[in-house]
Enzyme design. Sequence first.
Site, PDB file in Angstrom:
ATOM      1  CG  ASP A 160      -2.060  -0.941   1.147  1.00  0.00           C
ATOM      2  OD1 ASP A 160      -3.052  -0.567   0.512  1.00  0.00           O
ATOM      3  OD2 ASP A 160      -1.966  -2.053   1.704  1.00  0.00           O
ATOM      4  CG  HIS A 200      -8.190   3.558   1.366  1.00  0.00           C
ATOM      5  ND1 HIS A 200      -7.367   3.118   0.349  1.00  0.00           N
ATOM      6  CD2 HIS A 200      -8.045   2.639   2.368  1.00  0.00           C
ATOM      7  CE1 HIS A 200      -6.754   2.001   0.716  1.00  0.00           C
ATOM      8  NE2 HIS A 200      -7.145   1.692   1.940  1.00  0.00           N
ATOM      9  CG  ASP A 208      -8.281  -1.011   8.245  1.00  0.00           C
ATOM     10  OD1 ASP A 208      -7.821  -1.704   7.320  1.00  0.00           O
ATOM     11  OD2 ASP A 208      -9.083  -0.082   8.063  1.00  0.00           O
ATOM     12  CD  GLU A 292     -12.874  -3.682  -0.872  1.00  0.00           C
ATOM     13  OE1 GLU A 292     -12.498  -4.853  -0.643  1.00  0.00           O
ATOM     14  OE2 GLU A 292     -13.818  -3.151  -0.254  1.00  0.00           O
ATOM     15  CE  LYS A 404      -8.982  -4.401  -2.105  1.00  0.00           C
ATOM     16  NZ  LYS A 404      -8.225  -4.880  -0.919  1.00  0.00           N
ATOM     17  CG  HIS A 409     -20.023 -13.119   1.361  1.00  0.00           C
ATOM     18  ND1 HIS A 409     -20.637 -13.682   2.453  1.00  0.00           N
ATOM     19  CD2 HIS A 409     -18.856 -12.585   1.805  1.00  0.00           C
ATOM     20  CE1 HIS A 409     -19.852 -13.532   3.513  1.00  0.00           C
ATOM     21  NE2 HIS A 409     -18.776 -12.854   3.156  1.00  0.00           N
ATOM     22  CB  THR A 451     -12.207  -9.622  -1.786  1.00  0.00           C
ATOM     23  OG1 THR A 451     -13.553  -9.147  -1.767  1.00  0.00           O
ATOM     24  CG2 THR A 451     -11.279  -8.464  -2.051  1.00  0.00           C
ATOM     25  CD  GLU A 489      -6.772  -8.312  -2.820  1.00  0.00           C
ATOM     26  OE1 GLU A 489      -7.432  -8.069  -1.780  1.00  0.00           O
ATOM     27  OE2 GLU A 489      -6.161  -7.442  -3.462  1.00  0.00           O
ATOM     28  CG  ASN A 490      -6.605 -14.505   1.492  1.00  0.00           C
ATOM     29  OD1 ASN A 490      -5.837 -13.976   0.685  1.00  0.00           O
ATOM     30  ND2 ASN A 490      -6.243 -14.766   2.728  1.00  0.00           N
ATOM     31  CB  ALA A 491     -12.439 -11.480   2.254  1.00  0.00           C
ATOM     32  CG  LEU A 492     -12.258 -12.546   6.606  1.00  0.00           C
ATOM     33  CD1 LEU A 492     -13.343 -13.352   7.309  1.00  0.00           C
ATOM     34  CD2 LEU A 492     -12.072 -11.198   7.284  1.00  0.00           C
ATOM     35  NE  ARG A 532      -2.775  -7.301   5.899  1.00  0.00           N
ATOM     36  CZ  ARG A 532      -3.075  -6.429   4.968  1.00  0.00           C
ATOM     37  NH1 ARG A 532      -2.089  -5.869   4.275  1.00  0.00           N
ATOM     38  NH2 ARG A 532      -4.309  -6.106   4.733  1.00  0.00           N
TER      39      ARG A 532
END
Length: 590
Positions: A160, A200, A208, A292, A404, A409, A451, A489-492, A532
């Site tokens: 980032d 952002h 975060d 996003e 992104k 979902h 994601t 990407e994986n979200a979690l 991550r």
Amino acid sequence: MASFNISHQIGSLSGTPIQSESVTSGGDTTGIVSAAAVWKTQPSNLRCRIKTQGMETDAISQPVSPLSPCRSPSPLSPLSMACQALLAPQSVAVEEEVSEFRYTEGGNTQVVKGKGKGVPIFVMLPLDSVTMNNGVNRKKAMNASFQALKSAGVEGVMIDVWWGLVERDQPGSYNWGGYSELFEMARKHGLKVQAVMSFHQCGGNVGDSCTIPLPKWVGEEINKNQDLAYTDQWGRRNYEYVSLGCDTLPVLNGRTPIQCYSDFMRAFRDNFEHLVGNTIVEIQVGMGPCGELRYPSYPELNGTWKFPGIGAFQCFDKYMVSSLKAAAEAAGKPEWSGGPTDAGHYNSWPEDTQFFRKEGGGWNTPYGEFFLTWYSEMLLNHGERILSSAQSIFKSTGAKISVKVAGIHWHYGSRSHPPELTAGYYNTRFRDGYIPIARMLARHGAIFNFTCIEMRDHEQPQEAQCAPEKLVRQVALATREAQVPLAGENALPRFDEYAHEQILHSASMNLGGDDGGKWEQEQEMCAFTYLRMSPQLFQEDNWRRFVGLVKKMREGKSGNRCREQVEREAEHFVHITQPLVQEAVVAMSH
């Protein structure tokens, strides 16, 4: 705890001492070595092509008895090859760019090319990789981690690039300090970089781990004019991202937000001209909260929203209201000049609201269709403006552009899909909201990055009608229709085998053909970014599973070797890199 350099570990296992090449940065000295040769296919009579002063020759390893394609070969042979490559003089180099291996098995010579095969994996760096003082955070950990990732076959890292750090103090004054050091570190380790133009705020959303606000001078402008912030119907302001309602107005110290983003990207290109296109291979352009393309409709800060709430529309600042009023008058319906006020609260469920309810809901009325069309098109136009600028800035650099899109979902099984609608995706049971996004990206040659790739439907609360697998499939079909590359990407954070299996499935899925599914068509992602890098990733079991995932993703479905052989090679490699990984864990923990 003492830890050893991977060079010594490989050297001791192969019987050949290796002199490591060292990089010294800020007092940290970390040996650099690639164990890529250990990582490759290990058949009998392995040949690798070597280039010596412009001439190519073939080097042959010691033969391994080919009793079975799944037999685990002796570790001595590939390790010796790794050492020979490492010890070779500067004029002799293994042709890593091609990664071509020839081997003979059963009288037949075969060629395996690693490059461009399967799905390359990138790994997201910690959000605070660059400090508030524009330095690199945990340098020693970064060096050890980069070395481990490269040796594991990882393609690169995602970083980032925070607007709030680089242009923090005054407009047009950019400090790239920490990023220059990070990019150079990645280059030295042979890792590619996905650079995220993060316009952002960091802080207040899922995952975060730190707080990085918008630039100080932007915050001052918002304090003077609160309508520069996204606003809900109750007057609550959101300071994660400047409202797209003022995209083209000179509200930021004489510049428009789009001009600010463009100037930032141009300064980035000019400063890293020597790296963009070779080390920095992708520019992901931030377009909203969490980077996003969406509205900040489900903010977690201060408990405003909790999963699986439907969120709230963000169109009540004066600029958005003015745009909606003009659209209503142009449509001959001046009475439609306001946003919905019967759409519930952030944590409502669809049937608790008049607007989103299944029967007779406002979303499925002429007004609802008008409003949702306007709201989603405002978001698409925002994307168009930034992408047009990004493409003109980076078009001749060779770097790819990506965007992104959030994997929203929950309540996907309802008719109205409220969380998607409040975020700006006009997707309902009767309308595909992802094809317009995919077509917009196609017009600018951008990658569609999506994601929630690791999630399965049955893992989610069924009462909230969550369907991440169905959503991923819909997006894959939309990108195929628009002929846009799809990345994931994986979200979690997930380190378990079950999530990895879902990532593998989603990264290369079969989609029905245009004839109604008679012929299956496989769609493979162009890349996958893993969330991550952390001490947890380098824990022994997690690292072993991750190395296996990288290997399986690079093999792709076209890989002709059995799963047991791939896993055995991964296990063998994990054993070799254990000291390096321990070093990374210790460094990151401190």
